[in-house]
Design an enzyme around this catalytic site. Structure first.
Site, PDB file in Angstrom:
ATOM      1  N   GLY A 274       0.720  -1.100  -0.123  1.00 29.24           N
ATOM      2  CA  GLY A 274      -0.109  -0.069  -0.178  1.00 29.24           C
ATOM      3  C   GLY A 274       0.897   1.042   0.087  1.00 29.24           C
ATOM      4  O   GLY A 274       2.273   1.262  -0.383  1.00 29.24           O
TER       5      GLY A 274
ATOM      6  N   THR B 180      -5.240   0.647   0.737  1.00 32.67           N
ATOM      7  CA  THR B 180      -5.068   2.002  -0.057  1.00 32.67           C
ATOM      8  C   THR B 180      -5.991   2.081  -1.420  1.00 32.67           C
ATOM      9  O   THR B 180      -6.266   3.310  -1.350  1.00 32.67           O
ATOM     10  CB  THR B 180      -3.500   2.029  -0.340  1.00 32.67           C
TER      11      THR B 180
ATOM     12  N   LEU C 194      -3.617   7.992   5.122  1.00 33.27           N
ATOM     13  CA  LEU C 194      -2.657   7.977   4.021  1.00 33.27           C
ATOM     14  C   LEU C 194      -1.443   8.940   4.244  1.00 33.27           C
ATOM     15  O   LEU C 194      -0.241   8.394   3.721  1.00 33.27           O
ATOM     16  CB  LEU C 194      -3.495   8.380   2.526  1.00 33.27           C
TER      17      LEU C 194
ATOM     18  N   GLU D  39     -13.551  17.569   6.083  1.00 32.22           N
ATOM     19  CA  GLU D  39     -14.180  16.396   6.936  1.00 32.22           C
ATOM     20  C   GLU D  39     -14.282  16.572   8.325  1.00 32.22           C
ATOM     21  O   GLU D  39     -13.505  17.655   8.688  1.00 32.22           O
ATOM     22  CB  GLU D  39     -13.239  15.342   6.415  1.00 32.22           C
TER      23      GLU D  39
ATOM     24  N   ALA E 289      -9.432   3.756  -0.559  1.00 27.20           N
ATOM     25  CA  ALA E 289      -9.471   5.144   0.068  1.00 27.20           C
ATOM     26  C   ALA E 289     -10.089   6.094  -0.783  1.00 27.20           C
ATOM     27  O   ALA E 289      -9.702   6.370  -1.894  1.00 27.20           O
ATOM     28  CB  ALA E 289      -8.127   5.433   0.780  1.00 27.20           C
TER      29      ALA E 289
ATOM     30  N   GLY F 117      -9.446  10.946   0.589  1.00 25.45           N
ATOM     31  CA  GLY F 117      -8.188  11.677   0.170  1.00 25.45           C
ATOM     32  C   GLY F 117      -7.272  11.860   1.376  1.00 25.45           C
ATOM     33  O   GLY F 117      -7.061  10.690   2.057  1.00 25.45           O
TER      34      GLY F 117
ATOM     35  N   ALA G 120       2.137   2.991   2.232  1.00 28.35           N
ATOM     36  CA  ALA G 120       3.392   2.966   3.277  1.00 28.35           C
ATOM     37  C   ALA G 120       4.371   2.049   2.615  1.00 28.35           C
ATOM     38  O   ALA G 120       5.599   2.398   2.589  1.00 28.35           O
ATOM     39  CB  ALA G 120       2.919   2.393   4.554  1.00 28.35           C
TER      40      ALA G 120
ATOM     41  N   HIS H 171     -16.560   3.443  10.981  1.00 30.90           N
ATOM     42  CA  HIS H 171     -16.975   4.529  10.144  1.00 30.90           C
ATOM     43  C   HIS H 171     -18.530   4.422  10.064  1.00 30.90           C
ATOM     44  O   HIS H 171     -19.179   3.621  10.092  1.00 30.90           O
ATOM     45  CB  HIS H 171     -16.401   4.091   8.625  1.00 30.90           C
TER      46      HIS H 171
ATOM     47  N   ARG I 202      -8.513   8.582  15.130  1.00 27.90           N
ATOM     48  CA  ARG I 202      -8.025   9.079  13.943  1.00 27.90           C
ATOM     49  C   ARG I 202      -8.834  10.055  13.216  1.00 27.90           C
ATOM     50  O   ARG I 202      -9.760  10.196  13.006  1.00 27.90           O
ATOM     51  CB  ARG I 202      -7.671   8.116  12.761  1.00 27.90           C
TER      52      ARG I 202
ATOM     53  N   ARG J 262     -15.592  10.934  14.352  1.00 29.97           N
ATOM     54  CA  ARG J 262     -16.155   9.850  13.813  1.00 29.97           C
ATOM     55  C   ARG J 262     -16.903   8.860  14.719  1.00 29.97           C
ATOM     56  O   ARG J 262     -17.701   8.229  14.586  1.00 29.97           O
ATOM     57  CB  ARG J 262     -15.171   9.005  13.075  1.00 29.97           C
TER      58      ARG J 262
ATOM     59  N   HIS K 246     -13.632   0.100  10.521  1.00 35.92           N
ATOM     60  CA  HIS K 246     -12.943   0.813   9.466  1.00 35.92           C
ATOM     61  C   HIS K 246     -11.425   1.038   9.562  1.00 35.92           C
ATOM     62  O   HIS K 246     -10.893   0.600   8.483  1.00 35.92           O
ATOM     63  CB  HIS K 246     -13.525   2.125   9.177  1.00 35.92           C
TER      64      HIS K 246
ATOM     65  N   ASP L 206      -2.287  -9.796   9.635  1.00 35.40           N
ATOM     66  CA  ASP L 206      -1.167 -10.849   9.493  1.00 35.40           C
ATOM     67  C   ASP L 206       0.283 -10.074  10.024  1.00 35.40           C
ATOM     68  O   ASP L 206       0.867 -10.884  10.749  1.00 35.40           O
ATOM     69  CB  ASP L 206      -0.893 -11.144   8.248  1.00 35.40           C
TER      70      ASP L 206
END
Length: 504
Positions: free
Chosen positions: A10, A40, A369, A111, A43, A46, A12, A225, A363, A269, A328, A204
């Protein structure tokens, strides 16, 4: 030449790979499925960053700290917001075409819990896909080795240092060695019966780190979410839709979110998700509805979501659509320092796999991201200069008790158990029931052979640690809501390693 193995492809993992290769590190990327099959690419919301002249890094920091309910690591937040703009510009340099207005200026979205419209999007609601595609293309053009369809079964330790990974490929075990091992495997959303996460999100990397002896922290902080389409298979409806003016209504058409918080639909959220759950309970379990009928240019602004609506026979431009909360994002994970080092020499963790401290108990929207890009780059710099010999200092681990009768196990039973007792709202009795049931399922499990069996073991181990962390924090804070202690007051808790008696 220094070598590194990155498990996960992804934002990262790919950012790490590109930065590390640029610094002369020999990088191998390992992907559980196809290289582009992960969180990723899904998403929508943004990437946040103080890139506008009217915005300030200090404001982005303040918003992040406020959303985290007092439990963010301030140093990590400073790194995130101060280095974020450079990472955003770098993404643009790698070919991500962020959305612009008619005059060619970057378009910023708003947001929840942001004080400024600093969210950048690409392709409307296809930001993650644009980033994933561009970074993967750059990695291939750079000649970075990519191994697909290889499942991580363990971390190889030698003299107390991580120096390899064990993989399962086409039914055969394989070992790869390197100077640094980087876990970028995403989260563990598949612990829950309702989730926005892809099928590969089975914890994992976190499970492998636990078995190797690395510390994890904050697993109790799971972000749910609030607006996931409740028609057909779960599909996330981006918070950006509410940022453009969509509202949440009950069966009577009332905007109930305003009763929970003055900011209504744009409250943090965790607040909105609990308000949705409470409203659903009050109306007999029926989903609430998201009303986006007054949002201008709805189909143009959110083409991917609109396509999903049409596939389900819904016209959200004309009528409200049913939504429900779903698991989420995991704020906790493998504990790391500001260079992504874990408590084990040679082992790094980045992205959703890591607990960097930037998210605290909740978060801030679109910081994930950014976190992957910022700490992926930082980890690459540290590996290139040989920093893996200086791991994060370990703390005393908490231990979870294992007890209970053996009960029939299935992944679906685990997911329902976690949703019911370690989901949006928890209490001690439910968490103890979950702990006893998971311990019973773990007892006497045969050694895994297939990928699915390894995934089940990983989910059980992460679930065991998550429930232990939730029990260890009796006070509600952020996304961790205890119905037996509703006031919000953060309490420090120790990190967790493998619970005693764990057989998973």
């Amino acid at each position: 030449m220094t070598s590194a193995i990155v498990v996960g492809t992804g934002i990262a993992g790919l950012t790490f790979a590109l930065h590390a290769a640029r610094r002369g590190v020999d990088v191998t990327l390992v992907s559980k499925a196809a290289a582009d099959e992960g969180s990723t690419r899904l998403a929508q919301g943004g990437i946040a960053g103080a890139v506008f002249a009217a915005d300030r890094i200090s404001d982005h920091a303040r918003d992040t700290l406020a959303a985290g309910a007092g439990l963010c690591d301030e140093a990590a937040v400073h790194v995130l917001v101060s280095e974020g703009p450079a990472r955003v510009r770098e993404l643009a340099g790698w070919g991500i075409a962020f959305d612009r207005d008619a005059d060619g200026r970057l378009r910023g979205g708003l947001e929840a819990a942001h004080s400024f419209p600093r969210i950048l999007h690409a392709g409307g609601d296809a930001t993650g896909l644009a980033i994933e595609s561009a970074l993967l293309r750059a990695a291939r053009e750079a000649g970075i080795r990519i191994i697909e369809h290889a499942f991580l079964t363990g971390i190889v330790m030698s003299a107390g240092r991580a120096n390899g990974v064990r993989l399962l490929r086409e039914g055969r075990s394989q070992t790869l060695t390197a100077d640094a091992i980087v876990l970028a495997t995403g989260g563990a959303g598949r612990l829950f019966s309702r989730t926005t996460n892809p099928r590969v999100a089975t914890g994992d990397g976190i499970a492998a780190a636990l078995r190797a002896g690395a510390e994890v922290r904050d697993l109790e902080f799971v972000q749910f979410h609030p607006t996931v389409l409740a028609a057909g298979s779960p599909f996330l409806i981006s918070e950006a839709v509410r940022g453009e003016g969509a509202t949440l209504i009950d069966d009577e058409g009332n905007r109930f979110a305003l009763d929970a918080h003055p900011d209504g639909e744009l409250a943090p959220r965790d607040v909105v998700a609990r308000a949705v759950a409470a409203c659903m309970a009050a109306q007999g379990g029926r989903p609430v509805r998201l009303d986006a009928t007054r949002v201008p240019r709805l189909r143009e602004r959110f083409p991917s979501i609109d396509a999903a609506m049409r596939e389900r026979g819904l016209d959200w431009t004309r009528e409200p659509v049913p939504v429900t909360p779903a698991a989420h994002y995991l704020m906790g994970g493998v504990r790391t320092d500001l260079h992504a080092r874990t408590t084990l020499p040679g082992l790094y963790a980045i992205g959703e796999t890591a607990r960097t401290g930037v998210h605290g108990a909740n978060r801030l929207a679109s910081n994930s991201l950014l976190e992957g890009a910022v700490f992926g780059a930082r980890a690459a710099a540290d590996v290139a200069r040989g920093g893996g010999d200086h791991p994060l200092r370990a703390t005393s681990p908490a231990r979870a008790e294992a007890s209970g009768d053996i009960l029939p196990f299935s992944r679906e039973a685990l997911q329902e158990l976690m949703w019911a007792h370690a989901g949006l709202i928890r209490d001690a009795d439910g968490l103890r029931l979950a702990a006893d049931t998971i311990a019973a399922w773990c007892a006497g499990r045969p050694a895994p052979r297939t990928v699915a069996e390894h995934e089940d073991d990983n989910l059980l181990l992460v679930a065991q640690s998550l429930v232990a962390a939730a029990l260890a924090r009796p006070a509600s804070v952020g996304a961790h809501c205890r119905s037996d202690d509703m006031p919000r007051s953060p309490l420090p808790v120790p990190a967790l390693s493998v619970p005693s008696g764990a057989a998973c």
